[in-house]
Motif scaffolding. Sequence first.
Motif, mmCIF file in Angstrom:
data_model
loop_
_atom_site.group_PDB
_atom_site.id
_atom_site.type_symbol
_atom_site.label_atom_id
_atom_site.label_comp_id
_atom_site.label_asym_id
_atom_site.label_seq_id
_atom_site.Cartn_x
_atom_site.Cartn_y
_atom_site.Cartn_z
ATOM 1 N N GLN A 27 -22.623 -33.057 60.186
ATOM 2 C CA GLN A 27 -23.083 -32.307 59.110
ATOM 3 C C GLN A 27 -22.982 -32.882 57.865
ATOM 4 O O GLN A 27 -23.226 -32.349 56.765
ATOM 5 N N LEU A 28 -21.973 -34.008 57.689
ATOM 6 C CA LEU A 28 -21.889 -34.742 56.564
ATOM 7 C C LEU A 28 -23.504 -35.259 56.193
ATOM 8 O O LEU A 28 -24.029 -36.264 57.062
ATOM 9 N N ALA A 29 -24.181 -35.010 55.174
ATOM 10 C CA ALA A 29 -25.593 -35.316 54.734
ATOM 11 C C ALA A 29 -25.427 -36.708 53.992
ATOM 12 O O ALA A 29 -26.772 -37.371 54.173
ATOM 13 N N ASP A 30 -24.508 -36.973 53.537
ATOM 14 C CA ASP A 30 -24.508 -38.379 52.359
ATOM 15 C C ASP A 30 -23.159 -38.816 52.316
ATOM 16 O O ASP A 30 -22.163 -38.404 52.546
ATOM 17 N N SER A 31 -23.265 -40.316 52.028
ATOM 18 C CA SER A 31 -22.025 -41.054 51.993
ATOM 19 C C SER A 31 -21.329 -40.786 50.651
ATOM 20 O O SER A 31 -20.139 -40.746 50.569
ATOM 21 N N GLU A 32 -21.842 -39.869 49.619
ATOM 22 C CA GLU A 32 -21.299 -39.374 48.557
ATOM 23 C C GLU A 32 -20.409 -38.333 49.023
ATOM 24 O O GLU A 32 -19.166 -38.047 48.320
ATOM 25 N N GLN A 33 -20.740 -37.360 49.928
ATOM 26 C CA GLN A 33 -19.455 -36.413 50.343
ATOM 27 C C GLN A 33 -18.449 -37.215 50.971
ATOM 28 O O GLN A 33 -17.419 -36.585 50.987
ATOM 29 N N THR A 34 -18.672 -38.051 51.704
ATOM 30 C CA THR A 34 -17.666 -38.961 52.314
ATOM 31 C C THR A 34 -16.550 -39.597 51.303
ATOM 32 O O THR A 34 -15.592 -39.392 51.471
ATOM 33 N N SER A 35 -17.164 -40.099 50.156
ATOM 34 C CA SER A 35 -16.385 -40.593 49.105
ATOM 35 C C SER A 35 -15.491 -39.294 48.417
ATOM 36 O O SER A 35 -14.520 -39.413 48.120
ATOM 37 N N ALA A 36 -16.304 -38.132 48.356
ATOM 38 C CA ALA A 36 -15.568 -36.951 47.890
ATOM 39 C C ALA A 36 -14.475 -36.699 48.806
ATOM 40 O O ALA A 36 -13.489 -36.392 48.342
ATOM 41 N N LEU A 37 -14.701 -36.745 50.001
ATOM 42 C CA LEU A 37 -13.594 -36.334 50.859
ATOM 43 C C LEU A 37 -12.406 -37.280 50.901
ATOM 44 O O LEU A 37 -11.298 -36.757 50.802
ATOM 45 N N ALA A 38 -12.709 -38.393 50.481
ATOM 46 C CA ALA A 38 -11.417 -39.555 50.183
ATOM 47 C C ALA A 38 -10.651 -39.032 49.036
ATOM 48 O O ALA A 38 -9.349 -39.231 49.198
ATOM 49 N N HIS A 39 -11.242 -38.743 47.925
ATOM 50 C CA HIS A 39 -10.918 -38.250 46.769
ATOM 51 C C HIS A 39 -9.843 -36.996 47.129
ATOM 52 O O HIS A 39 -8.769 -36.999 46.538
ATOM 53 N N LEU A 40 -10.415 -36.028 47.816
ATOM 54 C CA LEU A 40 -9.839 -34.760 47.954
ATOM 55 C C LEU A 40 -8.479 -35.130 48.972
ATOM 56 O O LEU A 40 -7.672 -34.585 48.631
ATOM 57 N N LEU A 41 -8.844 -35.866 49.876
ATOM 58 C CA LEU A 41 -7.532 -36.285 50.749
ATOM 59 C C LEU A 41 -6.545 -36.906 49.996
ATOM 60 O O LEU A 41 -5.370 -36.501 50.333
ATOM 61 N N ARG A 42 -6.779 -37.587 49.158
ATOM 62 C CA ARG A 42 -5.898 -38.485 48.386
ATOM 63 C C ARG A 42 -5.210 -37.524 47.505
ATOM 64 O O ARG A 42 -4.023 -37.543 47.554
ATOM 65 N N TYR A 43 -5.697 -36.719 46.922
ATOM 66 C CA TYR A 43 -5.101 -35.717 46.044
ATOM 67 C C TYR A 43 -4.129 -34.794 46.766
ATOM 68 O O TYR A 43 -3.146 -34.269 46.381
ATOM 69 N N GLY A 44 -4.855 -34.377 48.003
ATOM 70 C CA GLY A 44 -3.729 -33.518 48.751
ATOM 71 C C GLY A 44 -2.545 -33.961 49.409
ATOM 72 O O GLY A 44 -1.684 -33.401 49.289
ATOM 73 N N LEU A 45 -2.677 -35.410 49.695
ATOM 74 C CA LEU A 45 -1.422 -36.078 50.063
ATOM 75 C C LEU A 45 -0.585 -36.111 48.985
ATOM 76 O O LEU A 45 0.752 -36.184 49.224
ATOM 77 N N GLU A 46 -1.133 -36.371 47.813
ATOM 78 C CA GLU A 46 -0.104 -36.554 46.608
ATOM 79 C C GLU A 46 0.417 -35.162 46.081
ATOM 80 O O GLU A 46 1.370 -35.262 45.391
ATOM 81 N N GLN A 47 -0.576 -34.245 46.152
ATOM 82 C CA GLN A 47 -0.093 -33.200 45.220
ATOM 83 C C GLN A 47 0.008 -31.770 46.004
ATOM 84 O O GLN A 47 0.504 -30.862 45.469
ATOM 85 N N VAL A 48 -0.408 -31.876 47.062
ATOM 86 C CA VAL A 48 -0.612 -30.505 48.007
ATOM 87 C C VAL A 48 0.316 -30.512 48.857
ATOM 88 O O VAL A 48 0.908 -29.323 49.300
#
Length: 578
Positions: free
Chosen positions: A505-526
């Motif tokens: 149900q990922l509809a767009d590669s831009e959602q994948t890019s956003a997930l990459a940024h979210l995961l990076r933030y999560g690993l470093e800050q959360v």
Amino acid sequence: MKSSNELRTALRSIDHRSYPAYKSLAGSYQFSDFYLFIDHVQGDPFASPSSLHVEIPHKIAGFPADYYKEDCSRIALQDFLIRRFASQFEDYNFKAKGSGKSGLLSITRCGQEVLERSACEITDTKVIARFHVGFPAFGRTINAGELEKILFDFLPRCVENSFFYRRLDEKKVEAAVYLSEDQEAIRKILQEEKLVAFVANGSILPRKSGVSDLPMKDSIPFTSPAEMQRTYVLPHKGEITGMAIPRGITLIVGGGYHGKSTLLEALQTGVYNHIAGDGREYVITDETAVKLRAEDGRSIRNVDISLFINDLPNKKDTLSFSTPDASGSTSQAAGVVENMEASSRLFLIDEDTSATNFMVRDDFMQQVISREKEPITPFLERARDLYEQEGISTILVAGSSGAFFYIADKILQMDCYRPIDITERVKGLCKEHTAPRIQAPGFHTPDYNRTLPLYNRNKNRSGRDYRGGNRQSGDNRHEHMKVKTFGRDSFSLDKETIDLRYVEQLADSEQTSALAHLLRYGLEQVIDGRRTVRQIVKILSDTLEKHGWDPFCGSYIPCGLAKPRIQEIYACLNRFRG
């Protein structure tokens, strides 16, 4: 903030200098009707193009406040403006000449879904549009005249023709906003009427091809079976009639190539709104719905799959199951539990992409291999409890086993892309046959208290320990881990690849890019080794909701991010092997 004349002067002063001199232009500039921000300048004409954005105050843009008061209409208006800006760019793309990417003008290329994207943002005070420009050069020498043409001629025309309400077709803007408000009204009806999906009569469900999401020409319009047909009144469209799928267990059956999977695919994309002309504008599905499937080889971390798999011969703990290389059945069992954890209210399952032994075991097989020797409790025996005890409905495409008829509340037969409600006839036939076992004892709500360990980059990479220093101070926090996106299907973070091929149900590669940024933030800050997965996802989603893209993006927000659902954030975390 500098004036546009100062930008022109600075630009002319670096003409014919080496390409890196372009970096001196980074900053903000006031034009007569908008503000221009040069956020990031490419290193050479063959590198990724430069990132810019414009800001237009509402008093100049002039859009009616009602069009961006609610989230659904605001997102629809943003989507409309992105598409309009992209069409304007097409008239000027590469009109400025030079080497490499010189003269490129680009913004997000939207698909059929209406997504919230970083390319356009409407706040209480302004409209923001983010885009890319290839700064022109002769070889690797600055061609200031061509960039001046872009910034002072092409761009102002595109901005005026895209973001000034007086220059737009008001009826088209209104239609985009009103469509989204009608779609949102149907989503509210689903909750009020205890439905999981609605498919309007006249919808075009088949797609043009396997690589095109456009509607198929001359395809059969959808028509609801009379027994499931409902009519509702929408705020703008007025009356709409179609098939209402109630909560519970719905079975979709029929011969091959008659439209079973086509209907299911339309339902799985119905978690998003679609643009006019897509054919699925009024195919609306519970927004938490998740498509489940087998996913051989994926990693699983500390998931309680004991509802479905227990007493493994190797004595492996299924109350907290982990593996780097899951089988079809263990991956699907984990998928069910992970999406229970993600608060999904609807599972969408196609038997063709499921693990057969996870879904059902027939009577003959149970006579040959006794239940005591089989560690798998099939989904067939848990589906009813999932609904009655957890409130999770199922829509299942089946073709190989009649056992599913016994658990279904509604049974649809697809016949030449037309659904027929055969529930009563099949229930009558069921009485003539011995019912299989359709419920298993021992149902329990899995434990959702699993945590993710603190990611120690130094453990996996040579060099300094990134757990301290900059990580704690927050300085340059996003420079630690490099992100690379490979289309819709995957991305790499710190050289670790996250495979999202089967997160359908990922509809767009831009959602994948956003997930990459979210995961990076999560690993470093959360993620700290103490927070649960649920707590981590809540922090990430709340941060995105309250503060937008900024916390995840470092020095500037790029064009090219689209908001994923909470369910896809869970899926991303669950597939990170690091």
